[in-house]
Design a protein around this motif. Structure first.
Motif, PDB file in Angstrom:
ATOM      1  N   SER A 118      58.765 -65.754 -15.399  1.00 20.81           N
ATOM      2  CA  SER A 118      58.963 -66.569 -16.601  1.00 20.81           C
ATOM      3  C   SER A 118      59.090 -65.688 -17.838  1.00 20.81           C
ATOM      4  CB  SER A 118      57.798 -67.546 -16.782  1.00 20.81           C
ATOM      5  OG  SER A 118      56.570 -66.842 -16.921  1.00 20.81           O
ATOM      6  N   GLU A 119      58.294 -64.624 -17.900  1.00 24.16           N
ATOM      7  CA  GLU A 119      58.347 -63.709 -19.049  1.00 24.16           C
ATOM      8  C   GLU A 119      59.659 -62.930 -19.041  1.00 24.16           C
ATOM      9  OE1 GLU A 119      55.716 -59.998 -20.872  1.00 24.16           O
ATOM     10  OE2 GLU A 119      54.819 -61.392 -19.441  1.00 24.16           O
ATOM     11  N   LEU A 121      62.493 -63.848 -17.736  1.00 23.84           N
ATOM     12  CA  LEU A 121      63.592 -64.750 -18.074  1.00 23.84           C
ATOM     13  C   LEU A 121      63.731 -64.904 -19.586  1.00 23.84           C
ATOM     14  CD1 LEU A 121      63.147 -67.429 -15.276  1.00 23.84           C
ATOM     15  CD2 LEU A 121      65.158 -65.967 -15.628  1.00 23.84           C
ATOM     16  N   GLN A 122      62.610 -64.961 -20.296  1.00 21.36           N
ATOM     17  CA  GLN A 122      62.663 -65.037 -21.763  1.00 21.36           C
ATOM     18  C   GLN A 122      63.292 -63.775 -22.349  1.00 21.36           C
ATOM     19  OE1 GLN A 122      58.642 -65.717 -23.064  1.00 21.36           O
ATOM     20  NE2 GLN A 122      58.582 -67.818 -22.295  1.00 21.36           N
ATOM     21  N   LEU A 123      62.915 -62.616 -21.789  1.00 20.82           N
ATOM     22  CA  LEU A 123      63.466 -61.346 -22.279  1.00 20.82           C
ATOM     23  C   LEU A 123      64.963 -61.257 -22.001  1.00 20.82           C
ATOM     24  CD1 LEU A 123      60.621 -58.960 -21.074  1.00 20.82           C
ATOM     25  CD2 LEU A 123      61.011 -59.807 -23.395  1.00 20.82           C
ATOM     26  N   ASP A 125      66.996 -63.756 -21.677  1.00 18.47           N
ATOM     27  CA  ASP A 125      67.664 -64.703 -22.566  1.00 18.47           C
ATOM     28  C   ASP A 125      67.835 -64.102 -23.966  1.00 18.47           C
ATOM     29  OD1 ASP A 125      68.720 -67.443 -23.020  1.00 18.47           O
ATOM     30  OD2 ASP A 125      67.045 -67.556 -24.436  1.00 18.47           O
ATOM     31  N   THR A 126      66.805 -63.395 -24.430  1.00 18.99           N
ATOM     32  CA  THR A 126      66.884 -62.717 -25.735  1.00 18.99           C
ATOM     33  C   THR A 126      67.986 -61.660 -25.709  1.00 18.99           C
ATOM     34  OG1 THR A 126      64.536 -63.071 -26.178  1.00 18.99           O
ATOM     35  CG2 THR A 126      65.619 -61.294 -27.397  1.00 18.99           C
ATOM     36  N   ASN A 181      66.426 -67.689 -10.632  1.00 20.96           N
ATOM     37  CA  ASN A 181      66.148 -69.126 -10.659  1.00 20.96           C
ATOM     38  C   ASN A 181      66.493 -69.863  -9.374  1.00 20.96           C
ATOM     39  OD1 ASN A 181      64.976 -69.446 -13.231  1.00 20.96           O
ATOM     40  ND2 ASN A 181      66.986 -69.338 -14.203  1.00 20.96           N
TER      41      ASN A 181
END
Length: 199
Positions: A118-119, A121-123, A125-126, A181
């Motif tokens: 999850s972490e 995926l955020q990175l 996306d950034t 995912n």
């Protein structure tokens, strides 16, 4: 091949001295005016250091001195025959021979499993958003230079290459996000279990 001067700044300086003799301050100004910080890492002091290395290797030699206004005299350097040969050989090697490089992203991806999915995926996306902005910036730079200012595309080949690399990375990041995912066939299931994350 082991080179007497390994810093790629040396290649840039040899290239500019091939056009005409220059003193180190003029070389630094030329690098800045041409935006060469996008291709080679340099500072004002490093230009002087690499000029000294090139001179020590016999690739450039003092031609004389010049003075601008009240400034002190500056040594003007010219390309030697050995420097011309080095420039030619160096360019051949850089363009024709693939070289294994160590990009920061590859290092991060090598150890990405240390982060929860999850972490990560955020990175990702950034990073994806930053890449989209960079793609736009590069496209505008190329358009302005070639269409608005009439610069021959030959002199934008390095920017075209950067744009192609950004396009490739955007595609790869999208692919990686999809692989993480996918519930059954992707990376995520075992990875989430390791980090005790719920699917």
């Amino acid at each position: 091949m082991a080179r007497k001067v390994k810093n790629l700044l040396g290649l840039a300086l040899l290239s500019y001295l091939r056009q005409d003799p220059k003193h180190p301050y003029e070389l630094a100004r030329t690098l800045k005016d041409n935006g060469d910080d996008r291709a080679v890492k340099y500072s004002h002091s490093s230009v002087y250091q690499v000029v000294a290395q090139l001179a020590g290797a016999g690739f450039i030699a003092p031609e004389g001195t010049s003075r601008e206004g009240a400034l002190p005299e500056r040594t003007v350097y010219q390309l030697t025959e050995a420097g011309q040969a080095e420039l030619h050989d160096w360019l051949h090697e850089l363009i024709a021979v693939p070289n294994f490089e160590y990009p920061h992203l590859a290092a991060g991806l090598s150890f990405m499993a240390a982060l929860p999915p999850s972490e990560l995926l955020q990175l990702l996306d950034t990073r994806h958003g930053a890449l989209l902005a960079l793609r736009q910036e590069l496209a505008e730079l190329i358009h302005t230079a070639t269409i608005v200012n009439g610069v021959d595309p030959l002199f934008l080949a390095d920017e075209d290459y950067r744009l192609a690399m950004v396009e490739s990375e955007i595609t790869y990041i999208g692919h990686l996000i999809t692989r993480i995912n996918q519930p059954e066939t992707g990376y995520g299931r075992v990875w989430r279990e390791f980090h005790q994350e719920k699917s």
